[in-house]
Design a protein around this motif. Structure first.
Motif, PDB file in Angstrom:
ATOM      1  N   LEU A  34       0.964  -1.402   0.127  1.00 13.39           N
ATOM      2  CA  LEU A  34       0.084   0.059   0.274  1.00 13.39           C
ATOM      3  C   LEU A  34       0.784   1.126  -0.061  1.00 13.39           C
ATOM      4  O   LEU A  34       1.656   1.521   0.361  1.00 13.39           O
ATOM      5  CB  LEU A  34      -0.934   0.177   1.200  1.00 13.39           C
ATOM      6  CG  LEU A  34      -1.884  -0.927   1.988  1.00 13.39           C
ATOM      7  CD1 LEU A  34      -2.181  -0.751   2.861  1.00 13.39           C
ATOM      8  CD2 LEU A  34      -3.067  -1.752   0.423  1.00 13.39           C
ATOM      9  N   ILE A  35       0.244   2.055  -0.641  1.00  7.47           N
ATOM     10  CA  ILE A  35       0.944   3.807  -0.179  1.00  7.47           C
ATOM     11  C   ILE A  35      -0.250   4.507  -0.676  1.00  7.47           C
ATOM     12  O   ILE A  35      -1.042   4.489  -0.949  1.00  7.47           O
ATOM     13  CB  ILE A  35       1.529   3.999  -2.083  1.00  7.47           C
ATOM     14  CG1 ILE A  35       2.740   2.976  -1.842  1.00  7.47           C
ATOM     15  CG2 ILE A  35       1.928   5.094  -1.475  1.00  7.47           C
ATOM     16  CD1 ILE A  35       3.908   3.122  -3.149  1.00  7.47           C
ATOM     17  N   LEU A  36      -0.084   5.411   0.826  1.00  4.31           N
ATOM     18  CA  LEU A  36      -1.066   5.945   0.887  1.00  4.31           C
ATOM     19  C   LEU A  36      -0.177   7.518   1.500  1.00  4.31           C
ATOM     20  O   LEU A  36       0.292   7.989   1.631  1.00  4.31           O
ATOM     21  CB  LEU A  36      -1.692   5.993   3.048  1.00  4.31           C
ATOM     22  CG  LEU A  36      -2.579   4.294   2.727  1.00  4.31           C
ATOM     23  CD1 LEU A  36      -2.384   3.962   4.334  1.00  4.31           C
ATOM     24  CD2 LEU A  36      -3.646   4.075   1.761  1.00  4.31           C
ATOM     25  N   ASP A  37      -1.545   8.230   1.126  1.00  2.00           N
ATOM     26  CA  ASP A  37      -0.989   9.415   1.018  1.00  2.00           C
ATOM     27  C   ASP A  37      -0.911  10.402   2.589  1.00  2.00           C
ATOM     28  O   ASP A  37      -1.229  10.007   3.626  1.00  2.00           O
ATOM     29  CB  ASP A  37      -1.411  11.147   0.703  1.00  2.00           C
ATOM     30  CG  ASP A  37      -3.206  11.223   0.450  1.00  2.00           C
ATOM     31  OD1 ASP A  37      -3.473  11.065   1.332  1.00  2.00           O
ATOM     32  OD2 ASP A  37      -4.182  11.632  -0.537  1.00  2.00           O
ATOM     33  N   ASN A  38      -1.270  11.303   2.786  1.00  2.00           N
ATOM     34  CA  ASN A  38      -0.594  12.164   4.096  1.00  2.00           C
ATOM     35  C   ASN A  38      -2.090  12.271   4.847  1.00  2.00           C
ATOM     36  O   ASN A  38      -1.775  12.385   5.684  1.00  2.00           O
ATOM     37  CB  ASN A  38       0.407  13.125   4.547  1.00  2.00           C
ATOM     38  CG  ASN A  38      -0.050  14.613   3.830  1.00  2.00           C
ATOM     39  OD1 ASN A  38      -0.480  14.195   3.105  1.00  2.00           O
ATOM     40  ND2 ASN A  38       1.313  16.285   3.925  1.00  2.00           N
ATOM     41  N   ASP A  39      -3.238  12.303   4.346  1.00  2.00           N
ATOM     42  CA  ASP A  39      -4.850  12.512   4.831  1.00  2.00           C
ATOM     43  C   ASP A  39      -5.472  10.259   4.801  1.00  2.00           C
ATOM     44  O   ASP A  39      -6.241  10.920   5.137  1.00  2.00           O
ATOM     45  CB  ASP A  39      -5.240  13.246   3.852  1.00  2.00           C
ATOM     46  CG  ASP A  39      -4.737  14.075   3.684  1.00  2.00           C
ATOM     47  OD1 ASP A  39      -4.695  14.993   5.063  1.00  2.00           O
ATOM     48  OD2 ASP A  39      -5.026  14.760   2.923  1.00  2.00           O
ATOM     49  N   GLY A  40      -4.300   9.929   4.003  1.00  2.00           N
ATOM     50  CA  GLY A  40      -4.368   8.434   4.660  1.00  2.00           C
ATOM     51  C   GLY A  40      -4.945   8.488   3.590  1.00  2.00           C
ATOM     52  O   GLY A  40      -5.482   6.832   3.906  1.00  2.00           O
ATOM     53  N   ASP A  41      -5.484   8.609   2.622  1.00  2.00           N
ATOM     54  CA  ASP A  41      -6.731   8.529   1.066  1.00  2.00           C
ATOM     55  C   ASP A  41      -4.856   7.544   0.366  1.00  2.00           C
ATOM     56  O   ASP A  41      -3.720   7.586  -0.016  1.00  2.00           O
ATOM     57  CB  ASP A  41      -6.281   9.881   0.664  1.00  2.00           C
ATOM     58  CG  ASP A  41      -7.475  10.161   1.105  1.00  2.00           C
ATOM     59  OD1 ASP A  41      -8.575   9.439   1.827  1.00  2.00           O
ATOM     60  OD2 ASP A  41      -7.551  11.551   1.425  1.00  2.00           O
ATOM     61  N   ARG A  42      -5.938   6.426  -0.525  1.00  2.00           N
ATOM     62  CA  ARG A  42      -4.924   5.471  -1.469  1.00  2.00           C
ATOM     63  C   ARG A  42      -4.395   6.258  -2.279  1.00  2.00           C
ATOM     64  O   ARG A  42      -5.356   6.665  -3.013  1.00  2.00           O
ATOM     65  CB  ARG A  42      -6.343   4.338  -1.281  1.00  2.00           C
ATOM     66  CG  ARG A  42      -5.668   3.416  -2.778  1.00  2.00           C
ATOM     67  CD  ARG A  42      -6.758   2.482  -2.995  1.00  2.00           C
ATOM     68  NE  ARG A  42      -6.974   1.320  -2.239  1.00  2.00           N
ATOM     69  CZ  ARG A  42      -7.887   0.730  -2.249  1.00  2.00           C
ATOM     70  NH1 ARG A  42      -8.368   0.760  -3.907  1.00  2.00           N
ATOM     71  NH2 ARG A  42      -8.254  -0.754  -1.423  1.00  2.00           N
ATOM     72  N   LEU A  43      -3.412   6.062  -2.236  1.00  2.00           N
ATOM     73  CA  LEU A  43      -2.413   6.725  -4.173  1.00  2.00           C
ATOM     74  C   LEU A  43      -2.229   5.488  -4.808  1.00  2.00           C
ATOM     75  O   LEU A  43      -2.767   4.787  -5.769  1.00  2.00           O
ATOM     76  CB  LEU A  43      -1.478   6.613  -3.298  1.00  2.00           C
ATOM     77  CG  LEU A  43      -1.087   8.207  -2.814  1.00  2.00           C
ATOM     78  CD1 LEU A  43      -0.040   9.405  -2.817  1.00  2.00           C
ATOM     79  CD2 LEU A  43      -2.037   9.507  -3.942  1.00  2.00           C
ATOM     80  N   TYR A  44      -1.935   3.934  -3.703  1.00  2.00           N
ATOM     81  CA  TYR A  44      -1.775   2.820  -4.639  1.00  2.00           C
ATOM     82  C   TYR A  44      -1.774   1.814  -3.553  1.00  2.00           C
ATOM     83  O   TYR A  44      -1.867   1.425  -2.643  1.00  2.00           O
ATOM     84  CB  TYR A  44      -0.327   2.678  -4.889  1.00  2.00           C
ATOM     85  CG  TYR A  44       0.127   1.185  -5.477  1.00  2.00           C
ATOM     86  CD1 TYR A  44      -0.105   0.749  -6.957  1.00  2.00           C
ATOM     87  CD2 TYR A  44       1.325  -0.215  -4.909  1.00  2.00           C
ATOM     88  CE1 TYR A  44       0.108   0.185  -7.977  1.00  2.00           C
ATOM     89  CE2 TYR A  44       1.373  -0.535  -5.380  1.00  2.00           C
ATOM     90  CZ  TYR A  44       1.160  -1.467  -7.064  1.00  2.00           C
ATOM     91  OH  TYR A  44       1.274  -2.678  -6.827  1.00  2.00           O
ATOM     92  N   ALA A  45      -2.664   0.390  -4.617  1.00  2.00           N
ATOM     93  CA  ALA A  45      -2.877  -0.442  -2.929  1.00  2.00           C
ATOM     94  C   ALA A  45      -3.336  -1.827  -3.920  1.00  2.00           C
ATOM     95  O   ALA A  45      -3.520  -2.084  -5.296  1.00  2.00           O
ATOM     96  CB  ALA A  45      -4.237  -0.543  -2.738  1.00  2.00           C
ATOM     97  N   LYS A  46      -2.105  -3.292  -3.995  1.00  2.00           N
ATOM     98  CA  LYS A  46      -2.368  -4.170  -4.525  1.00  2.00           C
ATOM     99  C   LYS A  46      -2.378  -4.975  -3.232  1.00  2.00           C
ATOM    100  O   LYS A  46      -1.440  -5.581  -2.543  1.00  2.00           O
ATOM    101  CB  LYS A  46      -1.381  -4.320  -4.901  1.00  2.00           C
ATOM    102  CG  LYS A  46      -1.355  -5.429  -5.800  1.00  2.00           C
ATOM    103  CD  LYS A  46      -0.082  -5.448  -7.331  1.00  2.00           C
ATOM    104  CE  LYS A  46      -0.463  -6.595  -8.468  1.00  2.00           C
ATOM    105  NZ  LYS A  46       0.012  -6.505  -9.597  1.00  2.00           N
ATOM    106  N   TYR A  47      -3.671  -6.069  -3.354  1.00  2.00           N
ATOM    107  CA  TYR A  47      -3.693  -7.285  -2.159  1.00  2.00           C
ATOM    108  C   TYR A  47      -2.968  -8.381  -2.762  1.00  2.00           C
ATOM    109  O   TYR A  47      -3.932  -8.366  -4.203  1.00  2.00           O
ATOM    110  CB  TYR A  47      -5.089  -7.374  -1.506  1.00  2.00           C
ATOM    111  CG  TYR A  47      -5.312  -5.575  -0.969  1.00  2.00           C
ATOM    112  CD1 TYR A  47      -5.983  -6.432   0.368  1.00  2.00           C
ATOM    113  CD2 TYR A  47      -5.817  -4.562  -1.492  1.00  2.00           C
ATOM    114  CE1 TYR A  47      -5.175  -4.646   1.366  1.00  2.00           C
ATOM    115  CE2 TYR A  47      -5.552  -3.842  -0.353  1.00  2.00           C
ATOM    116  CZ  TYR A  47      -5.710  -3.285   0.715  1.00  2.00           C
ATOM    117  OH  TYR A  47      -6.064  -2.544   1.163  1.00  2.00           O
TER     118      TYR A  47
END
Length: 194
Positions: A34-47
């Motif tokens: 996962l990569i999240l921004d500083n607000d906790g919003d998803r920029l990248y996610a791979k499960y």
């Protein structure tokens, strides 16, 4: 003959309690990147498995993980029965998630490889805007590091080299819309100049 009521020695009793199923070794080490921004919003996610099968469950997990980790300086957390290793940089939070029995050092090797690869690819400018402008490089890098949860590579130099090779050899069907539009503009420009 009478039976004697002997108690087992303490060491035998505790050994019997520890008879839990031994986990089979598995190559499927990584559950998610996962990569999240500083607000906790998803920029990248791979499960890589179905621990969180729906987007709603994934987003709830991501909010939970961000809330637990964004104000701490540690690098490892246990959350919802999972081992989470993470790192932050400027306005990005990087996470690699494995099961609770996974080796944290293996997960940390994946995290460091991803971060160092992106750092090289983005010329040490690892921040939100630069990452968003180079998402195809991120996709290729993650695919070089982890495939289906199996760790393939942990050397950032090799990852960057392979991403550069794959980036040069992208078939037309996998080109980005921007690349296709740019190519079309060039062709139109040259046809008008004839």
């Amino acid at each position: 003959m009478g039976t004697t009521n002997r108690k087992e020695p303490h060491s035998l009793r505790s050994a019997n309690k520890m008879d839990s199923p031994i986990l089979e070794p598995s190559l499927y080490t990584v559950k998610a990147v996962l990569i999240l921004d500083n607000d906790g919003d998803r920029l990248y996610a791979k499960y890589y498995d179905d621990t969180y099968p729906t987007v709603k469950e994934q987003k709830a997990f991501e909010k939970n993980i961000f809330n637990k980790t964004h104000r701490t300086d540690s690098e490892i957390a246990l959350l919802e029965g999972l081992t989470v290793v993470y790192k932050s940089n400027i306005d990005l939070f990087f996470y690699v998630i494995g099961s609770s029995h996974e080796n944290e050092l293996m997960l940390m090797a994946v995290l460091n490889c991803l971060f160092d690869s992106l750092s090289q690819m983005l010329r040490k400018n690892v921040e939100r805007r630069a990452l968003l402008e180079n998402m195809e490089g991120l996709f290729l890098a993650v695919d070089e590091i982890v495939d289906g949860g199996v760790i393939l590579e942990s050397d950032p130099q090799l990852v960057v080299h392979r991403v550069a090779l794959r980036g040069d050899d992208v078939p037309l069907t996998e080109q980005t819309v921007t690349q296709v539009l740019q190519s079309a503009k060039e062709q139109i420009k040259w046809s008008l100049l004839r």
